[in-house]
Design an enzyme around this catalytic site. Structure first.
Site, PDB file in Angstrom:
ATOM      1  N   PRO A  39       0.797  -1.241   0.000  1.00 31.60           N
ATOM      2  CA  PRO A  39       0.000   0.000   0.000  1.00 31.60           C
ATOM      3  C   PRO A  39       0.825   1.285   0.000  1.00 31.60           C
ATOM      4  CG  PRO A  39       0.037  -0.947   2.211  1.00 31.60           C
ATOM      5  CD  PRO A  39       0.741  -1.925   1.316  1.00 31.60           C
ATOM      6  N   CYS A  48       8.755  -9.946   5.012  1.00 31.12           N
ATOM      7  CA  CYS A  48       8.319 -10.035   6.408  1.00 31.12           C
ATOM      8  C   CYS A  48       8.137 -11.525   6.724  1.00 31.12           C
ATOM      9  CB  CYS A  48       7.075  -9.214   6.667  1.00 31.12           C
ATOM     10  SG  CYS A  48       5.782  -9.433   5.463  1.00 31.12           S
TER      11      CYS A  48
HETATM   12  C1  LIG Z   1       4.742  -7.066   0.800  1.00 28.76           C
HETATM   13  S1  LIG Z   1       3.659  -6.174  -0.193  1.00 28.76           S
HETATM   14  C2  LIG Z   1       4.506  -4.642  -0.403  1.00 28.76           C
HETATM   15  C3  LIG Z   1       4.369  -3.699   0.762  1.00 28.76           C
HETATM   16  C4  LIG Z   1       4.839  -2.298   0.416  1.00 28.76           C
HETATM   17  N1  LIG Z   1       6.211  -2.289  -0.063  1.00 28.76           N
HETATM   18  C5  LIG Z   1       4.735  -1.367   1.602  1.00 28.76           C
HETATM   19  O1  LIG Z   1       5.715  -1.149   2.299  1.00 28.76           O
HETATM   20  O2  LIG Z   1       3.639  -0.839   1.823  1.00 28.76           O
HETATM   21  C6  LIG Z   1       3.893  -6.899  -1.745  1.00 28.76           C
HETATM   22  C7  LIG Z   1       3.106  -6.211  -2.866  1.00 28.76           C
HETATM   23  O3  LIG Z   1       3.678  -6.616  -4.098  1.00 28.76           O
HETATM   24  C8  LIG Z   1       2.659  -6.781  -5.049  1.00 28.76           C
HETATM   25  N2  LIG Z   1       3.226  -7.646  -6.115  1.00 28.76           N
HETATM   26  C9  LIG Z   1       3.506  -8.966  -6.055  1.00 28.76           C
HETATM   27  N3  LIG Z   1       4.045  -9.398  -7.208  1.00 28.76           N
HETATM   28  C10 LIG Z   1       4.121  -8.313  -8.024  1.00 28.76           C
HETATM   29  C11 LIG Z   1       4.577  -8.108  -9.342  1.00 28.76           C
HETATM   30  N4  LIG Z   1       5.051  -9.124 -10.084  1.00 28.76           N
HETATM   31  N5  LIG Z   1       4.512  -6.867  -9.869  1.00 28.76           N
HETATM   32  C12 LIG Z   1       4.008  -5.843  -9.139  1.00 28.76           C
HETATM   33  N6  LIG Z   1       3.544  -5.974  -7.875  1.00 28.76           N
HETATM   34  C13 LIG Z   1       3.606  -7.190  -7.323  1.00 28.76           C
HETATM   35  C14 LIG Z   1       1.531  -7.385  -4.242  1.00 28.76           C
HETATM   36  O4  LIG Z   1       0.289  -7.190  -4.897  1.00 28.76           O
HETATM   37  C15 LIG Z   1       1.654  -6.600  -2.940  1.00 28.76           C
HETATM   38  O5  LIG Z   1       0.859  -5.451  -2.979  1.00 28.76           O
END
Ligand SMILES: C[S@@+](CC[C@H](N)C(=O)[O-])C[C@H]1O[C@@H](n2cnc3c(N)ncnc32)[C@H](O)[C@@H]1O
Length: 430
Positions: free
Chosen positions: A238, A357
């Protein structure tokens, strides 16, 4: 004749909560996503009751068994019983309405309380409340002045304090005290009891203060892009770390923030706009399809991909965390693809931070090892050194040249969420 009036319905809120709990128990999964699927329910109270059950699961299950609540009332739905007992004993202390299940559980109140008071409750002290100042909207000086005006006492720590003395100091913070973090500028640390106070505070609602666990702030701290740099945040929503990177860069330069899920992308756009980010360029896409054409001159990259999330402390779990090798291997495959793409697709990249995480090595040291093998033009930098050696937990030394350079934040020892971090630097061609 039955003393119950069968026409009185169980309140919807209890029924919905019981449905979520039943599904989570059947599927043996964490229940956060199930809660968010319930669009029409009052999410706050659902969350509170399920959190009570998650925290006191052993004691509640044991009390239900010991009092014979389910055996003596075979028509009582077990998930509904757990929800009602959680609310009656650990929540509001009372139940709404006169439906049959509610009256039944109420009539067991004293026996349940007795059974629970006899259980060895293993209560873990919660970790401190971390609040980060969003310097896009509020300077650190103004924030400190605001806290002093509102009678918060600041505990000043010696600039050369050791990490262990720092941990001892934050363990003994009084309820009206706060201190500044040792590693991350603009992170304030409060007593755990202030959690609810800050969660509802106007400065949090207006995004001048951000509720962000200190461990997750270490990603931007280690990436350390200067003002004016070009950054790519590959898995951005987010947007907590995007915003922090923006603060580190003093809102100058450019941040490409990529997210593939539309709902989460919308949240990312909202948060970064409300938080006053002027340099964030949100992109709805799969990060694996992004290259220097869409994001030119990228120098710094954050890779924070989807992971098992078993390090997160605010998860509501209704089952023991079991290692799911098949799921881990699938996640690790995607993590390797994304990190490797960051290493190979952007010719001007200088530094990459990878974080999860998760506390599983499959998503951490093993991903780092595989990506270094695939991309020999990168080396690891030592994260602990970057924190002036004021840290204790590093990676597993069984991974030579890898473990000691990576960092773990461990909930019970570092008083944070459980996070893994690794920092890579491009080896210059000459
Ligand atoms: C751990 S969360 C990221 C949290 C964010 N960095 C923060 O600090 O608020 C991982 C995010 O990566 C997105 N995601 C996963 N694979 C992805 C991809 N191939 N390309 C873009 N987004 C991706 C997921 O939908 C998710 O919203």
């Amino acid at each position: 004749m039955s003393k119950f009036n069968h026409s009185v319905k169980v309140p919807t809120q209890y029924k919905v909560t019981a449905k979520i709990l039943r599904t989570a128990l059947e599927r043996q999964q964490s229940i956060k996503s199930l809660i968010f699927e319930e669009k029409h329910a009052r999410i706050g109270s659902l969350h509170a009751v399920l959190k009570h059950y998650s925290t006191n699961r052993g004691a509640i299950d044991n009390a239900i068994e010991e009092t014979g609540l389910l055996k003596e009332n075979p028509k009582l739905d077990p998930a509904l019983a757990k929800v009602l007992v959680s609310e009656l004993i650990f929540g509001r202390g009372l139940l709404n309405g006169e439906s049959r299940p509610v009256q039944t559980v109420r009539s067991y109140k004293e026996r349940l309380q007795q059974a629970i008071s006899g259980t060895e409750l293993q209560k873990k002290e919660p970790n401190p409340r971390y609040v980060r100042i969003n310097t896009n909207l509020f300077s650190i000086a103004d924030a400190l002045e605001y806290l002093a005006r509102n009678e918060w006492r600041r505990r000043e720590l010696n600039a050369d304090i050791s990490y262990n003395d720092f941990l001892a100091a934050i363990r003994t913070l009084e309820e009206d005290e706060f201190t500044m973090d040792l590693h991350v500028e603009g992170v304030l640390i409060f007593h755990p009891k202030s959690s609810h106070y800050w969660a509802c505070h106007n400065l949090v609602v207006t995004k001048m203060f951000i509720l962000q666990n200190k461990a997750t702030c270490l990603a931007a701290e280690l990436l350390a892009p200067p003002s004016g740099a070009t950054v790519l945040d590959m898995c951005a929503a987010p947007g907590m770390k995007t915003l922090h990177i923006c603060n580190v860069m003093k809102n100058q330069g450019r941040i490409y923030a990529v997210e593939q899920s539309r709902d989460r992308f919308n949240a990312l756009c909202n948060i970064t706009e409300l938080a006053g980010c002027q340099i964030v360029n949100p992109i709805l896409a799969d990060a694996l399809t992004i290259g220097p054409e869409q994001c030119p001159d990228v120098e710094y990259v954050l890779v924070d991909p989807s992971c098992s999330g078993n390090g997160m402390q605010n998860r509501i779990s209704v089952c023991d965390e079991v290692k799911d090798d098949k799921r881990l291997s699938k996640l690790a495959g995607l993590q390797i693809k994304i990190l490797s793409h960051a290493m190979s697709a952007f010719p001007n990249v200088k530094r990459i931070v990878y974080c999860t995480c998760s506390l599983w090595k499959e998503e951490n040291e093993q991903v780092v090892q595989r990506c270094l093998n695939l991309n020999p033009s990168f080396k690891l930098l030592n994260c602990k050194k970057a924190l002036r050696n004021k840290w204790n937990n590093v990676g597993d030394k069984a991974y030579p040249k890898i473990g000691k350079n990576c960092l773990y934040c461990l909930p019970d020892q570092d008083l944070t969420d459980g996070i893994f971090l690794a920092m890579f630097e491009k080896i210059s061609a000459d």
